[in-house]
Design an enzyme around this catalytic site. Structure first.
Site, PDB file in Angstrom:
ATOM      1  N   LYS A  78      -4.481   8.162   5.057  1.00 11.20           N
ATOM      2  CA  LYS A  78      -3.654   7.061   5.563  1.00 11.20           C
ATOM      3  C   LYS A  78      -2.891   7.521   6.808  1.00 11.20           C
ATOM      4  CE  LYS A  78      -0.231   3.662   3.857  1.00 11.20           C
ATOM      5  NZ  LYS A  78       0.704   3.293   2.779  1.00 11.20           N
ATOM      6  N   SER A 158       0.570  -1.779   1.599  1.00 15.95           N
ATOM      7  CA  SER A 158       0.315  -1.315   2.945  1.00 15.95           C
ATOM      8  C   SER A 158      -0.931  -0.444   3.090  1.00 15.95           C
ATOM      9  CB  SER A 158       1.523  -0.514   3.435  1.00 15.95           C
ATOM     10  OG  SER A 158       1.672   0.688   2.696  1.00 15.95           O
ATOM     11  N   SER A 182       2.330  -0.331  -2.607  1.00 22.01           N
ATOM     12  CA  SER A 182       1.390  -0.166  -1.495  1.00 22.01           C
ATOM     13  C   SER A 182       0.106   0.575  -1.831  1.00 22.01           C
ATOM     14  CB  SER A 182       2.084   0.547  -0.329  1.00 22.01           C
ATOM     15  OG  SER A 182       2.912  -0.348   0.363  1.00 22.01           O
TER      16      SER A 182
END
Lengths: 495, 504
Positions: A78, A158, A182
């Protein structure tokens, strides 16, 4: 071996050790898949050279018989994780061009374990969002589509890029982070598994901070076994993070016996939300039945302060964010606005931050600044902290009554359309976190497991919440649920 | 130990046009903690390094960087608290003070607002012999220092040096118990002395390692006593805070001029506005920096990157057991055990180096009073002449002790001793060797002295007659004998023999 990208971590590990496949082959397969999947916009910084180097090194390690479980496994990282010499922007314009001189502890742990980084994954800006639409790179896209529709769906957020990449077999697994859901919400939206471990299990060092007291890293994988294997590699006690727990990391994979006989599963009545789709209720009921069939005892429990969790979360998280994001000022790194004649330091701040931060990040900075300001601190921030204590106590009480894990829906709906919420009240978007934020507020481990499809053919997930530091036990319950659910659906390739 | 009792000093009174006014002063001292590493990063705290060279990723507030408390700084704060007889809080916590400034890379300062590590303590501030003010300490907390902005190197740009960013500070907050400019300076001096004894701050004001914010207000006679009874601040005048002073002289001047400014406002029918002010030493005036309305909202909240700071009582006890003897105790021991005067004891305890040197001299000679005399008058005077520090003294305490011992033994007179001292000081020689080699040993052989006395008496019959009329003239004979013996005769023996022989 065909379809190398479809391998799980466990499958690839065994094939690598047997010599059926090399990490270089696996990596090349993933790199090709990534290059062919630009439509998903999951990988935002590709690192093929690093991947090839590490794959070759991993193959050497495997040959030498020194191969940890993650050795040679191609993964995505990420964008929130700082990776040395590789763009790490937290999907924000304000970190444009930022190349860290350091590697986050979690990604370093993966490097040390021999994992192969394929690139950086899309996400909501500073991890603030539930649809990946706040990203400066543009949103990632869910590989799943509704039956008979080609409308683009959100992969959630997210960690949307991570979820999309894993669901589309662009990588074997990915790192995510979870501040209010997330990891778990995007996992649920994409038919993947995502676990947020107990707060303090993974080091936050080198992970761009959103809300320090809530942020935790975790893996996003194709199944529960992979989650156990990858979580194991990510965790460590880190003296560089004062909130990192000084605890040994148990063998999570060894905990996966599938035997949950005698375990007590709590069903919190407060998670029955008004207006929740019947499909979600039905899925939850099926989940209960599956766990009961596997020998667990199902009990109704009450977590009475649940309804205050979302408001408390949306006070605490923005409050911390408003302070954590103050460092992005255009002075030392990242974006700096061009100044006009006569502009001073105030203009440098205002223009840099106005240009560099997207609107959702700006909204949360303003909310956070407001709730911490003189005269409002007690009414908002302090009250939210008290609520947080009560929520934590709700869970402690449940666990004290003998509950081993708590079963809830992961999300209030399946993946929605990109753009669907653009003009909606931001609170509509925040409601996506309604089942997940309590876990962050209480610092508990939580996992999302795919448990079925809705009538439009989209994956739905269930969430299991465990006792602190008992991720092994939680993973085992999730494993039993996964086995019973037998979720094998994959998105039809359209990209 | 001698128990010293003190009288409370009178507050400073300034006569206004209409009334007399008393001063009320509270101080916040920022003391840089003596530590090689910063408070939350491993970077060096060394002074004078190249700009931006003592900077870690944490200090530069790079994304994802986290603070980790430096345990030694905590120990230093605890040591300071113990030295100020203060309550040590086993549970304390860090808060963020949020504000934007380029020399504060994080956008916030990590401090301790809600739960400081040290609670209430006290400092005894002596204002002359037998007079002292007991100033109450409200709290001590630990926090990060900021960096430095440099605006005068370029006409269009400002420069930032963040070497100082994250350097550990203790903020020592007093109650408003200080009652005049001289007391304020004496308070800082005393605090500095204690910190230097403890080794928790080097007290270097020039480098900014000790800085003071001063809260000043004025009130009419009697109001302060009402405040003391009730601890209700409404009995006192509105205060102004004068920020960031690093000189004793400026502190005193600023307080005086600020008090006069406030008095003028009040007597003209106005009201003092609570605000932060800066002192301009060139114009000798204070100027408004920002008013209460303009005061920043710092949005303090608990730092979520740091766990509460929990320390063990046993650890505190260990630190307490390792504390050095502090100035008050040392002074009272010097007065009580060694019979030193208040003045001598104060001078010798002002700095640990002085006290340690003195104690080594005493150890070598066994006479505190004589040693004090020699250290203060001879050694300090000589060092001052060379503009040297005691740490650079060319004569060791053992050698100075030898000289004092030689005097005590009667081997040399005080006068000869000064010559021995000068030789030892300038030529790095051993005093006993000097006395031997230079033949400076005092003549104590009564036979030899007697012969010299007889000789002088025989040679001066007229003087003898006069002396019999006026015994004060015996001194003249003593002088002649000393002269004849090259100053080496024992003066006491000469005196006695002269008196005897003259039949006085």
């Amino acid at each position: 071996m065909s379809d190398l990208t479809k391998l799980t971590i466990a499958g690839a590990r065994d094939a690598l050790r047997k010599g059926d496949v090399t990490s270089v082959e696996l990596t090349e397969a993933c790199l090709s898949a990534i290059d062919a999947a630009d439509a998903l916009n999951a990988f935002v910084h590709k690192t093929p050279e690093i991947a090839r180097d590490r794959a070759a090194a991993a193959d050497a390690r495997i040959k030498a018989g020194d191969a940890p479980d993650m050795c040679g496994i191609p993964v995505g990282i990420k964008d929130l994780f700082c990776t040395k010499g590789v763009a790490s922007q937290a999907a924000s314009g304000i970190l444009e061009g930022f190349l860290p001189e350091y590697e986050s502890t979690v990604s370093q742990n993966l490097v040390d374990a021999g994992a192969v980084m394929l690139g950086k994954l899309n996400m909501d800006e500073f991890a603030m969002g539930s649809s990946n639409e706040t990203s400066v790179y543009g949103n990632a896209v869910n590989p799943w589509r509704r039956e008979g529709s080609d409308a683009a769906l959100t992969p959630g957020g997210s960690s949307g890029g991570s979820a999309s990449a894993v669901a589309a077999d662009l990588c074997l697994a990915a790192t995510g982070t979870d501040t209010g859901g997330s990891i778990r919400q995007p996992a649920a939206f994409t038919g993947t598994v995502g676990i947020k471990p107990t707060y303090g299990r993974c080091s936050r060092w080198g992970v761009v901070a959103f809300a320090s007291s809530l942020d935790q890293a975790g893996p996003m994988t194709k199944d529960v076994r992979d989650a156990a294997i990858m979580l194991q590699a990510m965790c460590s006690h880190d003296p560089k993070d004062s909130t990192s727990a000084e605890l040994a990391v148990p063998d999570f994979e060894a905990a996966l016996t599938g035997d949950i006989r005698g375990k007590t599963i709590g069903i919190p009545k407060e998670y029955h939300m008004d207006g929740m789709p019947q499909e979600i209720e039905d899925l939850w009921t099926r989940g209960k039945e599956m766990l009961a069939d596997a020998g667990a005892k199902i009990v109704d429990i009450s977590l009475p302060h649940t309804k205050y969790a979302l408001p408390a979360y949306y006070v605490i998280a923005p409050a911390e964010a408003s302070s954590n994001l103050a460092r992005y000022d255009g002075v030392r790194y990242g974006h700096r606005a061009k100044l006009a004649q006569g502009d001073g330091i105030t203009e440098l701040y205002e223009k840099t931050r106005a240009e560099g931060f997207g609107s959702e990040v700006q909204r949360r900075i303003m909310v956070g600044t407001y709730v911490l300001s003189a005269g409002f601190y007690d009414a908002y921030y302090n009250r939210a902290r008290k609520v947080r204590t009560l929520i934590k106590k709700d869970f402690e009480d449940a666990f004290a009554q003998g509950v081993d894990a708590i079963l809830t829906p992961a999300t209030p709906s399946a993946a929605f359309c990109l753009g669907e919420m653009t003009d909606a009240d931001p609170v509509q978007m925040y409601l996506n976190d309604v089942f997940t934020v309590t876990v962050n507020l209480a610092g508990l481990p939580g996992i999302a497991v795919p448990a079925g499809l809705d009538k439009q053919g989209l994956p739905l997930g269930l969430q299991l919440i465990g006792r602190p530091w008992e991720e092994g036990d939680l993973l085992n319950t999730a494993y039993a649920l996964e086995t019973a659910a037998g979720f094998v659906a994959k998105p039809a390739k359209w990209w | 130990m001698l128990d010293l009792t003190y009288e409370t000093p009178k507050p400073k009174v300034i006569a206004g046009a209409k009334h007399d006014w008393e001063l009320v002063i509270g101080m916040e001292i920022h003391a840089q903690v003596s530590s090689n590493a910063k408070l939350f990063s491993g970077a060096s705290t060394a002074f004078g390094a190249e700009p931006n060279s003592n900077v870690s990723f944490v200090d530069a507030a790079m994304p994802g960087m986290l603070p980790v408390i430096n345990e030694y700084c905590v120990e230093q704060a605890v040591r300071t608290g113990l030295g100020l007889k203060a309550q040590i809080n086993l549970w304390s916590a860090f808060d963020r003070k949020n504000y934007f400034y380029p020399d504060s890379p994080q956008g916030y300062q990590i401090s301790q607002l809600y739960h400081p590590i040290v609670g209430e303590g006290e400092v005894l501030v002596e204002m002359g012999e037998g007079v002292a003010r007991l100033v109450r300490i409200e709290r001590i907390h630990i926090e990060q220092d900021a960096g430095k902005s440099i605006h005068d190197m370029d006409p269009h740009m400002s420069f930032i040096d963040i070497n100082r960013t994250g350097v550990p500070l203790m903020e020592i907050v007093s109650r408003p118990d200080i009652r005049g400019p001289e007391e304020a300076a004496a308070y800082v001096t005393k605090l500095r002395q204690i910190l230097r004894y403890l080794g928790t701050c080097d007290g270097n004001m020039q480098n900014g390692n000790l800085r003071a914010d001063v809260n000043v207000s004025v009130c009419r006679a009697g109001q302060y006593e009402k405040y003391q009874e009730t601890q209700d601040f409404s009995h006192l005048g509105t205060r102004c805070e004068i920020k960031n002073m690093n000189s004793m002289r400026f502190i005193q001047a600023a307080i005086d001029v600020e008090a006069r400014r406030q008095i003028a406002i009040i007597e003209a029918g106005g009201a003092v506005v609570q605000e932060t002010r800066l002192y301009d030493p060139d114009k000798n005036e204070t100027r408004s920096m920002r008013s209460k309305e303009e005061a920043q909202d710092y949005r303090y909240f608990p730092d979520p990157d740091l766990l509460p700071l929990e320390i063990e009582q046993a650890w505190v006890d260990d630190i307490a057991a390792s504390l050095p003897e502090l100035p008050d105790a040392k002074k009272s021991r010097f007065m009580g055990d060694m019979g030193l005067s208040d003045y001598d004891a104060s001078v010798l305890t002002a700095e640990t180096e002085n006290a340690n040197f003195f104690e080594e001299v005493v150890a070598a000679c066994g006479d505190g009073k004589l040693a004090a005399n020699w250290v203060i008058n001879e050694l300090f005077g000589r060092l001052k002449k060379d503009d040297a520090e005691i740490s650079d003294s060319p004569i060791s305490p053992a050698r100075l002790g030898q000289i004092v011992a030689l005097i005590k033994k009667g081997d040399i007179s005080g006068k000869i001793a000064k010559d021995v001292f000068e030789i030892a000081y300038t030529q790095d020689r051993d005093p006993e060797e000097i006395v031997e080699t230079e033949g400076m040993k005092q003549v104590t052989d009564t036979g030899a002295i007697e012969a010299a006395v007889d000789e002088v008496i025989a040679a001066n019959p007229a003087q003898v007659e006069k002396a019999k009329q006026n015994p004060k003239l015996a001194g003249w004979f003593v002088g002649q004998v000393m002269k004849a013996t090259g100053g080496k005769a024992n003066p006491a023996a000469v005196n006695q023999l002269v008196t005897e022989k003259l039949g006085l």
